[in-house]
Write a protein that holds these residues in place. Structure first.
Motif, PDB file in Angstrom:
ATOM      1  N   UNK A 411       0.797  -1.221   0.000  1.00 11.44           N
ATOM      2  CA  UNK A 411       0.000   0.000   0.000  1.00 11.44           C
ATOM      3  C   UNK A 411       0.825   1.265   0.000  1.00 11.44           C
ATOM      4  N   UNK A 412       2.135   1.149  -0.151  1.00 12.77           N
ATOM      5  CA  UNK A 412       3.011   2.321  -0.142  1.00 12.77           C
ATOM      6  C   UNK A 412       2.841   3.162  -1.404  1.00 12.77           C
ATOM      7  N   UNK A 413       2.744   2.504  -2.564  1.00 13.30           N
ATOM      8  CA  UNK A 413       2.610   3.211  -3.841  1.00 13.30           C
ATOM      9  C   UNK A 413       1.427   2.670  -4.622  1.00 13.30           C
ATOM     10  N   UNK A 414       0.921   3.502  -5.505  1.00  6.64           N
ATOM     11  CA  UNK A 414      -0.064   3.028  -6.473  1.00  6.64           C
ATOM     12  C   UNK A 414       0.671   2.244  -7.549  1.00  6.64           C
ATOM     13  N   UNK A 415      -0.075   1.502  -8.350  1.00  4.43           N
ATOM     14  CA  UNK A 415       0.549   0.743  -9.434  1.00  4.43           C
ATOM     15  C   UNK A 415       1.246   1.679 -10.411  1.00  4.43           C
ATOM     16  N   UNK A 416       0.627   2.842 -10.691  1.00  3.06           N
ATOM     17  CA  UNK A 416       1.212   3.790 -11.632  1.00  3.06           C
ATOM     18  C   UNK A 416       2.551   4.321 -11.111  1.00  3.06           C
ATOM     19  N   UNK A 417       2.595   4.690  -9.823  1.00  5.85           N
ATOM     20  CA  UNK A 417       3.829   5.226  -9.240  1.00  5.85           C
ATOM     21  C   UNK A 417       4.922   4.162  -9.191  1.00  5.85           C
ATOM     22  N   UNK A 418       4.541   2.944  -8.818  1.00  5.49           N
ATOM     23  CA  UNK A 418       5.524   1.862  -8.706  1.00  5.49           C
ATOM     24  C   UNK A 418       6.142   1.537 -10.062  1.00  5.49           C
ATOM     25  N   UNK A 419       5.321   1.524 -11.120  1.00 10.07           N
ATOM     26  CA  UNK A 419       5.842   1.210 -12.450  1.00 10.07           C
ATOM     27  C   UNK A 419       6.709   2.347 -12.978  1.00 10.07           C
ATOM     28  N   UNK A 420       6.340   3.604 -12.669  1.00 14.14           N
ATOM     29  CA  UNK A 420       7.161   4.737 -13.071  1.00 14.14           C
ATOM     30  C   UNK A 420       8.532   4.662 -12.403  1.00 14.14           C
ATOM     31  N   UNK A 421       8.550   4.380 -11.104  1.00 10.59           N
ATOM     32  CA  UNK A 421       9.816   4.249 -10.383  1.00 10.59           C
ATOM     33  C   UNK A 421      10.642   3.110 -10.965  1.00 10.59           C
ATOM     34  N   UNK A 422       9.985   2.020 -11.261  1.00  7.40           N
ATOM     35  CA  UNK A 422      10.659   0.875 -11.877  1.00  7.40           C
ATOM     36  C   UNK A 422      11.285   1.278 -13.208  1.00  7.40           C
ATOM     37  N   UNK A 423      10.544   2.002 -14.023  1.00  8.48           N
ATOM     38  CA  UNK A 423      11.057   2.425 -15.322  1.00  8.48           C
ATOM     39  C   UNK A 423      12.271   3.321 -15.206  1.00  8.48           C
ATOM     40  N   UNK A 424      12.253   4.238 -14.252  1.00  7.76           N
ATOM     41  CA  UNK A 424      13.395   5.129 -14.067  1.00  7.76           C
ATOM     42  C   UNK A 424      14.621   4.361 -13.587  1.00  7.76           C
ATOM     43  N   UNK A 425      14.393   3.337 -12.770  1.00  6.66           N
ATOM     44  CA  UNK A 425      15.513   2.498 -12.333  1.00  6.66           C
ATOM     45  C   UNK A 425      16.090   1.714 -13.509  1.00  6.66           C
ATOM     46  N   UNK A 426      15.212   1.239 -14.372  1.00  7.90           N
ATOM     47  CA  UNK A 426      15.665   0.464 -15.520  1.00  7.90           C
ATOM     48  C   UNK A 426      16.518   1.331 -16.452  1.00  7.90           C
ATOM     49  N   UNK A 427      16.129   2.587 -16.615  1.00  7.07           N
ATOM     50  CA  UNK A 427      16.919   3.504 -17.439  1.00  7.07           C
ATOM     51  C   UNK A 427      18.353   3.572 -16.922  1.00  7.07           C
ATOM     52  N   UNK A 428      18.501   3.626 -15.614  1.00 12.56           N
ATOM     53  CA  UNK A 428      19.835   3.667 -15.018  1.00 12.56           C
ATOM     54  C   UNK A 428      20.548   2.327 -15.154  1.00 12.56           C
ATOM     55  N   UNK A 429      19.810   1.234 -14.914  1.00 16.15           N
ATOM     56  CA  UNK A 429      20.407  -0.102 -14.971  1.00 16.15           C
ATOM     57  C   UNK A 429      20.941  -0.401 -16.361  1.00 16.15           C
ATOM     58  N   UNK A 430      20.149  -0.091 -17.376  1.00 16.25           N
ATOM     59  CA  UNK A 430      20.525  -0.405 -18.745  1.00 16.25           C
ATOM     60  C   UNK A 430      21.335   0.705 -19.406  1.00 16.25           C
ATOM     61  N   UNK A 431      21.595   1.770 -18.638  1.00 17.70           N
ATOM     62  CA  UNK A 431      22.364   2.905 -19.147  1.00 17.70           C
ATOM     63  C   UNK A 431      21.734   3.464 -20.422  1.00 17.70           C
ATOM     64  N   UNK A 432      20.437   3.745 -20.329  1.00 17.49           N
ATOM     65  CA  UNK A 432      19.690   4.289 -21.461  1.00 17.49           C
ATOM     66  C   UNK A 432      19.341   5.746 -21.200  1.00 17.49           C
TER      67      UNK A 432
END
Length: 452
Positions: A411-432
């Motif tokens: 219940x900490x984040x909504x699905x939209x917020x959690x996926x956005x955070x995930x996407x921003x992390x992926x950008x860093x992980x994949x160096x995109x």
């Protein structure tokens, strides 16, 4: 009787010498007619040349020793050693030395001994190890896909499983998709859709799965296009991840649904008949048999995971894979290539399916539902499963994905917020750059990232 061209040529050369003008060497054979002597000597000469050619063929046979590491169970080892014995019978000059190691240790031991130049020539392991071992220079690309009789084996799916940096680094043996186990004594109608699965849970046929990125990836594709496009590029907008996380959050509160990261406890509930559905891999079968005694063993089946509004389920697909050590001799490399082809050919794939319920990676194998019902369930699931590209740093991606599930279910984040955070992390992980990732609407990267 068959003689190859080299034998005929050599026989002709010697015949010219023996039967030419210098044939006087036969003069001391007394009264034996000259034509008879010639014919007898010719027969003898042909026999000697055939024996010589056969000896040459034998000299070209495979010869040498090969060490093979694996982490198969004792029951699997018996079948594997039967296959290896058959290979050695075909190639009597070869000796295969199989070594069994604990699953949790084999990768680290291979890395350690491999760096010391003492690794086994062949390793049976996970395709997810490829990037790590290839980067360390411990496994070599395979050339099997260049041979005409193996081109069909490396279809798009198999190639994706073992491709790394545009090279093939392994040979898939068996497929390991997640699928849906069900208790045949409790289930009367199989749930084809996610809604039907929730209805089953509400009617008392409990449903369980682990709500983490790898284990629960199967529900993303039923709501969208998935996280990877046809070229293997990461994409987020329209992937279905937001909708799937919403569904998981609602299912958590639904009657009869048990979501828990303690996979062992969920399996015990299923093995003892307390719940009707459990999401697991093919190897779960052995764990189920180990948990239940003969009197209390449940009768279970396997089916593809339920579909959603956008179509079929798409679990992550992994494979048990043959990997070849970099630092082996040319002689061993030839043996390793032949053994790899042998272990995935039609006959051996059927052997492992028939005796061990392994899901064959060989695309030529047709899994009959009537003869192999459990394997058939996994094989059908594999047709819609998703291969994560080996070029992606999977460990960090999985960790980021796990955080998305945790924050939504807590219940900490909504699905939209959690996926956005995930996407921003992926950008860093994949160096995109943010422009290379199709982020969901409303998900805006930091200004400094956009400027870069």
């Amino acid at each position: 009787m068959f003689m190859n061209r080299c034998c005929v040529k050599r026989l002709g050369e010697y015949g010219n010498k023996l039967w030419g003008a210098d044939f006087q060497c036969f003069g001391n054979l007394g009264s034996v007619p000259r034509n008879v002597v010639v014919r007898l000597f010719g027969i003898l000469l042909i026999g000697l040349f055939i024996m010589g050619c056969q000896a040459n063929t034998t000299n070209n046979e495979l010869k040498g020793r090969l060490t093979l590491w694996h982490s198969w169970t004792p029951a699997e080892v018996e079948v594997l050693e039967g296959a290896l014995a058959q290979f050695q019978e075909i190639h009597p000059g070869v000796r295969i030395i199989p070594v069994s190691m604990p699953e949790e240790q084999i990768l680290s031991e291979f890395s350690k001994t491999g760096n010391d130049g003492l690794g086994p020539a062949m390793l049976i392991g996970k395709n997810s190890w490829i990037s790590q071992l290839a980067d360390a220079g411990l496994i070599r690309p395979v050339s099997l896909n260049q041979e005409p009789d193996t081109l069909t084996f490396f279809n798009l799916r198999n190639r994706a499983l073992v491709e790394y940096q545009d090279e093939i680094f392994g040979v898939p043996m068996s497929l390991e998709p997640y699928a849906l186990y069900y208790n045949k004594d409790m289930v009367t109608e199989l749930p084809e859709s996610l809604d039907a699965l929730l209805a089953e849970a509400a009617d008392g046929n409990g449903v369980s799965f682990v709500p983490r990125f790898e284990e629960a990836y199967w529900g993303i594709q039923p709501f969208g296009a998935g996280l990877f496009d046809a070229t293997g590029q990461f994409t987020l907008a329209g992937s279905g991840f937001v909708e799937w996380l919403r569904w998981v959050a609602e299912a958590q509160a639904a009657p009869g649904v048990i979501l828990n990261v303690d996979d062992k406890s969920l399996l015990e509930l299923f093995a003892t008949g307390q719940i009707a559905y459990y999401v697991g891999k093919p190897a779960t079968q052995a764990r189920l048999h180990a948990l239940a005694d003969d009197q209390n063993a449940i009768d279970f089946g396997v089916m593809p995971l339920p579909q959603g509004p956008n179509g079929s389920s798409g679990p992550l697909l992994t494979a048990e894979t043959i990997l070849l050590y970099t630092y082996m001799s040319d002689e061993q490399a030839v043996i390793a290539n032949e053994l790899a082809k042998f272990l995935v050919n039609n006959q051996q794939s059927i052997r492992f399916m028939r005796e061990l319920d392994h899901v064959p990676a060989n695309p030529a194998i047709r899994v009959d539902r009537r003869i192999y019902p459990l394997v058939n369930g996994f094989a059908r699931q594999a047709t819609t499963a998703v291969v994560m590209p080996n070029d992606i740093s999977s460990q960090r991606l999985v960790e980021a994905g796990n955080r998305a599930y945790i924050t939504v279910l807590s219940g900490t984040d909504s699905a939209e917020t959690a996926v956005c955070t995930f996407g921003l992390e992926v950008i860093e992980i994949l160096d995109l750059s943010p422009t290379e990732v199709n982020l969901p609407s409303g998900c805006v990267p930091p200004v400094e990232d956009v400027e870069q």
